[in-house]
Write an enzyme that holds these catalytic residues in place. Structure first.
Site, PDB file in Angstrom:
ATOM      1  N   GLU A 118      35.593  43.584  29.955  1.00 60.10           N
ATOM      2  CA  GLU A 118      35.037  44.839  30.473  1.00 60.10           C
ATOM      3  C   GLU A 118      35.578  46.077  29.782  1.00 60.10           C
ATOM      4  O   GLU A 118      34.810  46.961  29.409  1.00 60.10           O
ATOM      5  CB  GLU A 118      35.281  44.952  31.981  1.00 60.10           C
ATOM      6  N   ASP A 175      41.815  43.748  32.492  1.00 62.09           N
ATOM      7  CA  ASP A 175      42.201  44.231  33.811  1.00 62.09           C
ATOM      8  C   ASP A 175      43.201  45.373  33.716  1.00 62.09           C
ATOM      9  O   ASP A 175      42.992  46.449  34.273  1.00 62.09           O
ATOM     10  CB  ASP A 175      42.803  43.077  34.633  1.00 62.09           C
TER      11      ASP A 175
END
Length: 383
Positions: free
Chosen positions: A281, A21
């Site tokens: 991610e 994040d």
């Protein structure tokens, strides 16, 4: 469309997956400022995780400036805000709840800011239908728009700063530079001929099984693991604490624990290795820009919903590479199978996977870079 919009921007980041994040938000913040001259404020709740990927962070500071970006410690939902505190563009990352007082001030500002919900990266088809959709605030005169990264022109593309692909290519063509970089972590000259693998995964990955396969295999493997990753399994292999500098060799496998490094060095690690195991991610996207074969460990979700997301990506990326599909599903506990056979098949396809990685890179470049695409969209909303 105003080319000088926005002048100011805020990103709200709540750290859920330790480094992914804040990793994405920090890359966004740096690129908005460095390439587009925007005054950026990054609100983040976990400065300790931030510091692990960017050592200049002061974990005790409520307010600090890092590389031209204003970083504020997001300590809670309270706080008094006025219209003057609100920038031209507000980005909430993964649908975090912005402080209510901040939203009230957004509604009072004239002109009202462009409000973007930056969503998670997925190859699922529904993303294309939701990209750029508006959402009216239930009470205030505010509209939020959803912005999805993605893998084609119907989405926002992938996060990529200017010159990234060229920098990677130059580095990968310079064997001496790669050897010098890996040498910083104890990789010896004779190890440069081994299969060099970076390993970044969640704790539940079948690391011990893979280590056994590598150790018993015919090909020498040099595995580089950032400190803290798969700690128990790494310690079981090396027979010592998994701290930076620790290493052990068993059979054909050498495992080295390396420091948890700044983002810029982690990128070079991906460029220097032959195969990259990545997670979440941020590192997943960076592995794609490294143009090397990679295996993705996806962030787990309830009811195994992440397996749907994994299969959607593999269907697009792993064209003609069934071995990568099979191994990836096993790595993510989405299928059964003997690790030895799955790795053997994957290893045999590495040359083809390298070619596929280059093809994929070219496809992704055609979609433009995400920050420019997002700014174009925000400018279209500001008129």
């Amino acid at each position: 469309m105003s080319p000088d919009f926005p002048r100011t921007l805020a990103i709200f980041c709540k750290v859920v997956d330790n480094y992914g994040d804040i990793g994405i938000c920090w890359r966004l913040a740096r690129q908005f400022h460095a390439e587009h001259g925007i005054a950026v404020t990054l609100w983040v709740d976990d400065l300790a995780s931030f510091r692990r990927i960017w050592p200049q962070v002061d974990t005790a500071a409520e307010l600090q400036n890092i590389d031209g970006v204003t970083v504020r410690h997001w300590a809670g939902q309270d706080g008094q805000f006025g219209p003057a505190d609100i920038p031209d563009l507000v980005i909430e990352f993964f649908g975090v709840d912005i402080p209510p007082g901040y939203i009230e001030a957004m509604a009072q500002r004239e002109p009202r800011p462009v409000w973007i919900n930056y969503e998670g990266l997925s190859a699922e088809e529904w993303v294309e239908g939701c990209h750029r959709l508006p959402s009216m605030h239930p009470r205030l005169k505010l509209i939020k728009h959803f912005f999805f990264p993605g893998f084609n022109e119907k989405t926002g593309g992938l996060l990529r700063e200017r010159g990234l692909v060229e920098d990677c290519a130059r580095f990968q063509e310079d064997a001496a530079a790669m050897a010098a970089f890996l040498g910083r972590f104890g990789v010896r000259e004779e190890e440069m001929a081994a299969l060099k693998v970076s390993l970044f995964c969640y704790p539940h990955a079948p690391v011990s099984e893979l280590f056994d396969v590598w150790a018993q295999g015919a090909m020498k493997v040099s595995c580089l693991v950032p400190e803290g990753v798969a700690r128990e399994k790494v310690e079981a292999f090396i027979g010592a604490r998994a701290q930076a500098g620790a290493a052990a060799t068993r059979g054909a496998l050498t495992v080295r624990v390396i420091p948890f490094m700044p983002q810029t060095d982690y990128d070079r690690l991906l460029w220097a290795c032959d195969v990259n195991f990545v997670r979440g991610e941020d590192s997943w996207v960076r592995a794609q820009w490294a143009a090397r074969p990679f295996v993705w460990h996806i962030y787990p979700q309830d009811e195994n919903l992440h397996h749907v997301k994994l299969r959607a990506f593999l269907q697009k990326y792993a064209v003609g590479a069934q071995s990568l599909v099979d191994f990836s599903l096993r790595w993510n506990d989405a299928r059964e199978g003997q690790m030895e056979g799955l790795w053997t098949s994957l290893q045999a396809e590495l040359p083809g996977l390298t070619r596929r990685a280059r093809e994929w890179e070219a496809q992704m470049l055609a979609n433009g870079d995400l920050v420019s695409n997002l700014l174009d969209f925000a400018r279209s909303l500001s008129t």
